[in-house]
Design an enzyme around this catalytic site. Structure first.
Site, mmCIF file in Angstrom:
data_model
loop_
_atom_site.group_PDB
_atom_site.id
_atom_site.type_symbol
_atom_site.label_atom_id
_atom_site.label_comp_id
_atom_site.label_asym_id
_atom_site.label_seq_id
_atom_site.Cartn_x
_atom_site.Cartn_y
_atom_site.Cartn_z
ATOM 1 N N GLU A 1 82.207 -37.256 48.282
ATOM 2 C CA GLU A 1 80.947 -37.910 47.942
ATOM 3 C C GLU A 1 80.322 -38.560 49.166
ATOM 4 O OE1 GLU A 1 82.709 -42.042 46.041
ATOM 5 O OE2 GLU A 1 82.560 -40.277 44.744
ATOM 6 N N CYS A 2 79.013 -38.512 49.223
ATOM 7 C CA CYS A 2 78.198 -39.123 50.264
ATOM 8 C C CYS A 2 78.710 -38.735 51.656
ATOM 9 C CB CYS A 2 78.133 -40.635 50.081
ATOM 10 S SG CYS A 2 76.636 -41.359 50.835
#
Length: 449
Positions: A324-325
């Site tokens: 994620e991210c």
């Protein structure tokens, strides 16, 4: 738990984190066991809390969890004598302007704890009293027990203290002077990382000493007594799979309760550093790469080619993964720095990430998966905050803003992987974690790298 209270403020930038950290450091120096919590989805403030007290700080977020769930998280394994909850933004600022839903005030009501209000009084005189009266007018539950004035002199505090108590009926617990050496610098959503402040220990000691000089700790403790007992969650869970978790200065944004849910569903977590480790941990069955600041360490990440090669080979071999991210960016073919220089990364995702001029897709999101993936057609809650964007964001999920209903295709997902920009809150959909750990268990049966 003898005491619990929230440090809230009239708005962002009033000094909540500085004063919260100063209080935690001071309590520690007095031999009082303190616990810390952060209202909202911020990952960086809890790192400051951990730096000070040496234990993880938990997030309490009423978008991610309901009233009952946040109280359970607050009490879970909480054996502190004093628990401090740091608020977010202004006291009544919530998910939208039409109500205080999701605000610091909403959280204080859910936890049934008192509030100490921080007022940045720089540049004000008697108007301070009007500001305090305004906040008291909306305090329907009578939770605000007192104020701490920030950015003022001792002389001015002494001249207005008694007047505040006389006209508002609440306590003045002290003040903090205007002193750059007491504060921490703002950047992005929260603050710079603790490791980026060379003199953080000296700053914290100075802030703690200031508490002794100008904050009435005894008065705070006298006015914030509660009757709450922690709930033990000490259980033994059967380990089904060994999960490698990237965790260092480049990848450091994790919700503590995400780790808890992974362990509860059978994951044995093995931490590694994409900056320092040339090899993945041995005998692993899955990989988790969280958010952080990979763009700040592109040279070092690029130089660690062997680890990136192993990550790509592991995922290509069928090893389940979550990213994620910043972790999502790391899986791309290239990340460009601010000067448009490309750095080759893991090359799992055929795409590139570049910095934009403004925040991209900022705020809370509901993410619903397509049929057949780790999420299937279920929903998980998350939060986005990033200046970089991808040329290949994926289209296997639908992300929707909870208030406006604005929606867009997002994420790469199948029955073994989920990669995207949103920071996911695992307790909001345990099935994702169950499916991920189950997939890792299946991978362990079929062989490891």
């Amino acid at each position: 738990m003898k005491n619990a209270f929230m440090i809230a403020a009239t708005g962002s930038g009033c000094g909540k984190t500085t004063i919260t950290c100063a209080l935690l450091e001071n309590l520690k120096s007095r031999g009082i066991k303190a616990g810390s919590f952060k209202c909202g989805p911020d990952y960086i403030d809890p790192m400051f809390h951990k730096e000070i007290i040496g234990i993880p700080s938990k997030n309490l977020d009423l978008f991610f969890s309901g009233d009952r769930e946040v109280e359970e998280i607050f009490l879970m394994d909480n054996d502190s004598e004093v628990s401090i909850v740091e608020g977010v933004m202004g006291l009544y600022d919530g998910i939208n302007v039409k109500s205080d839903e999701g605000s610091s005030y909403h959280l204080a009501n859910s936890l049934d704890i008192p509030i100490i209000l921080i007022v940045n009084a720089h540049g004000m005189g008697r108007s301070i009293i009007s500001v305090i009266k305004g906040f008291l007018a909306d305090d329907s539950k009578g939770r605000i027990k007192g104020v701490i004035l920030n950015q003022i002199s001792e002389n001015f505090y002494n001249s207005i203290r008694d007047l505040i108590e006389k006209e508002t009926g609440i306590k003045t617990f002290g003040y903090f002077p205007k002193d750059k050496g007491l504060s921490v610098e703002s950047r992005y959503l929260g603050l710079v990382l603790p490791t980026e402040i060379d003199d953080i220990k000296a700053r914290l000691k100075k802030a703690s000493d200031q508490v002794d000089k100008s904050i009435d700790i005894e008065g705070i403790l006298e006015n914030t007594k509660v009757s709450k007992e922690g709930i033990s969650s000490k259980k033994i869970y059967k380990e089904k799979a060994r999960i490698a978790v990237a965790r260092d200065k480049a990848f450091c944004f994790y919700y503590e309760d995400n780790f808890r849910v992974l362990r509860e569903e059978g994951a044995k977590l093995i931490f590694f550093s994409p900056l320092e480790d040339e090899r993945l941990p041995e005998n692993i069955d899955g990989i988790v790469i969280g958010g952080g600041y990979p763009e700040k360490y592109l040279d070092k990440l690029f130089a660690n080619k062997n680890l990136m090669k192993e990550i790509k080979e592991a995922i290509s071999s069928g090893m389940p993964s979550l990213a994620e991210c910043g972790g999502f960016m790391y899986l791309h073919r290239f990340i460009y720095d601010e000067n448009e220089v490309p750095y080759e990364m893991c090359n799992v995702i055929d795409g590139e990430c570049r910095k934009t001029e403004r925040l991209v897709r900022f705020g809370y999101v509901n993410i619903t998966g397509n049929e057949g993936g780790l999420l299937n057609k279920n929903l998980i809650k998350g939060h986005e905050f990033h200046y970089y964007d991808s040329s290949n964001n994926g289209s296997d999920c639908l992300s929707t803003k909870p208030i406006t209903g604005k929606a867009w295709e997002s994420s790469h997902m199948d029955n073994k992987h989920l990669w995207g920009f949103a920071h996911l809150y695992y307790p909001s959909n345990r099935d994702l974690v169950k499916n991920f750990v189950s997939a890792a268990y299946e991978y362990s049966i079929n062989g490891k790298i």
